[in-house]
Design a protein around this motif. Structure first.
Motif, mmCIF file in Angstrom:
data_model
loop_
_atom_site.group_PDB
_atom_site.id
_atom_site.type_symbol
_atom_site.label_atom_id
_atom_site.label_comp_id
_atom_site.label_asym_id
_atom_site.label_seq_id
_atom_site.Cartn_x
_atom_site.Cartn_y
_atom_site.Cartn_z
ATOM 1 N N ARG A 3 88.706 51.723 62.980
ATOM 2 C CA ARG A 3 87.408 51.438 62.536
ATOM 3 C C ARG A 3 86.821 52.483 61.974
ATOM 4 N N GLU A 4 85.784 52.393 60.452
ATOM 5 C CA GLU A 4 85.324 53.123 60.014
ATOM 6 C C GLU A 4 83.992 52.605 59.470
ATOM 7 N N HIS A 5 83.055 53.874 59.303
ATOM 8 C CA HIS A 5 81.895 53.688 58.568
ATOM 9 C C HIS A 5 81.570 54.640 57.610
ATOM 10 N N SER A 6 80.964 54.514 56.352
ATOM 11 C CA SER A 6 80.682 55.308 55.564
ATOM 12 C C SER A 6 79.244 55.350 55.067
ATOM 13 N N THR A 7 78.909 56.376 54.703
ATOM 14 C CA THR A 7 77.211 56.389 54.170
ATOM 15 C C THR A 7 77.233 57.710 53.103
ATOM 16 N N VAL A 8 76.506 57.306 52.202
ATOM 17 C CA VAL A 8 76.256 58.364 51.329
ATOM 18 C C VAL A 8 74.884 59.253 51.752
ATOM 19 N N ILE A 9 74.945 60.534 51.886
ATOM 20 C CA ILE A 9 73.886 61.455 52.264
ATOM 21 C C ILE A 9 73.665 62.053 50.993
ATOM 22 N N ASN A 10 72.225 62.093 50.814
ATOM 23 C CA ASN A 10 71.694 62.754 49.648
ATOM 24 C C ASN A 10 71.532 64.259 50.160
ATOM 25 N N ALA A 11 72.357 64.951 50.437
ATOM 26 C CA ALA A 11 72.000 66.423 51.039
ATOM 27 C C ALA A 11 73.286 67.450 50.353
ATOM 28 N N PRO A 12 73.128 68.693 50.401
ATOM 29 C CA PRO A 12 74.297 69.534 49.851
ATOM 30 C C PRO A 12 75.413 69.299 50.939
ATOM 31 N N ALA A 13 76.666 69.145 50.335
ATOM 32 C CA ALA A 13 78.104 69.308 50.928
ATOM 33 C C ALA A 13 77.853 70.272 52.343
ATOM 34 N N SER A 14 77.572 71.397 52.024
ATOM 35 C CA SER A 14 77.479 72.655 53.043
ATOM 36 C C SER A 14 76.553 72.169 54.324
ATOM 37 N N VAL A 15 75.580 71.440 53.948
ATOM 38 C CA VAL A 15 74.749 71.124 55.198
ATOM 39 C C VAL A 15 75.454 69.884 56.013
ATOM 40 N N VAL A 16 75.953 69.035 55.358
ATOM 41 C CA VAL A 16 76.688 67.788 56.018
ATOM 42 C C VAL A 16 77.883 68.323 56.584
ATOM 43 N N TRP A 17 78.482 69.460 56.027
ATOM 44 C CA TRP A 17 79.786 70.076 56.721
ATOM 45 C C TRP A 17 79.352 70.825 57.925
ATOM 46 N N ARG A 18 78.410 71.537 57.803
ATOM 47 C CA ARG A 18 77.965 72.367 59.030
ATOM 48 C C ARG A 18 77.515 71.382 60.265
ATOM 49 N N LEU A 19 76.698 70.276 59.904
ATOM 50 C CA LEU A 19 76.480 69.430 61.000
ATOM 51 C C LEU A 19 77.757 68.796 61.690
ATOM 52 N N THR A 20 78.564 68.732 60.806
ATOM 53 C CA THR A 20 79.939 67.896 61.270
ATOM 54 C C THR A 20 80.738 68.750 62.270
ATOM 55 N N THR A 21 80.717 69.861 61.906
ATOM 56 C CA THR A 21 81.777 70.923 62.382
ATOM 57 C C THR A 21 80.778 71.746 63.566
ATOM 58 N N ASP A 22 79.645 71.530 63.698
ATOM 59 C CA ASP A 22 79.033 72.391 64.831
ATOM 60 C C ASP A 22 78.938 71.304 65.814
ATOM 61 N N VAL A 23 79.852 70.887 66.346
ATOM 62 C CA VAL A 23 80.201 69.870 67.591
ATOM 63 C C VAL A 23 79.103 70.372 68.475
ATOM 64 N N VAL A 24 78.839 71.330 69.126
ATOM 65 C CA VAL A 24 78.053 71.771 70.279
ATOM 66 C C VAL A 24 76.553 71.249 70.212
#
Length: 142
Positions: A3-24
């Protein structure tokens, strides 16, 4: 099962990456995650593990199996005799970032797992995508 789900986020890649990898910090903005405890100190890397508690599920230890900065974060766990692989993929999409979350469940019994839990997993993935989008918008705005 996949299963997968995609969405386009209007934000800088660095912001989305930080949210993605800051799992805590996921429990602070994602309703599908109650608690995350990083078991390996430092930034996520291949071999890093985290104990994750989600609503209605027992705690599971997820281990990072692939990480490509700003592009991919993949981790997996084993539960009920099944291997579960969670992926977070980022890709440019116009003025934003396409954020794709996916889960792959493999092993004997994965068909039955899909039958019983596939719909719920699809809903959870939509909630997670929406949570990443909302959090990224809030970080970008202020």
């Amino acid at each position: 099962m996949y299963r997968e789900h995609s969405t386009v986020i209007n934000a800088p890649a660095s912001v989305v990456w930080r949210l993605t990898t800051d799992v805590v910090k996921w429990p602070t903005f994602m309703p599908t995650v109650q608690h995350v405890e990083l078991l390996t100190p430092g930034e996520l890397r291949v071999g890093s593990s985290a104990r994750v508690k989600q609503p209605g599920q027992t705690t599971a230890v997820w281990t990072v199996t692939r990480i490509e900065p700003m592009t991919e974060f993949t981790w997996e766990t084993r539960r009920m005799g099944l291997r579960m692989i969670g992926r977070h993929l980022l890709a440019p999409a116009g003025d934003g970032i396409r954020n794709t979350v996916s889960i792959e469940v493999v092993g004997r019994g994965s068909g039955l797992f899909a039958l019983f839990f596939g719909g719920m997993i699809a809903r959870v993935m939509r909630q997670e995508s929406a949570a990443f989008e909302k959090a990224a918008s809030q970080v970008s705005a202020g």
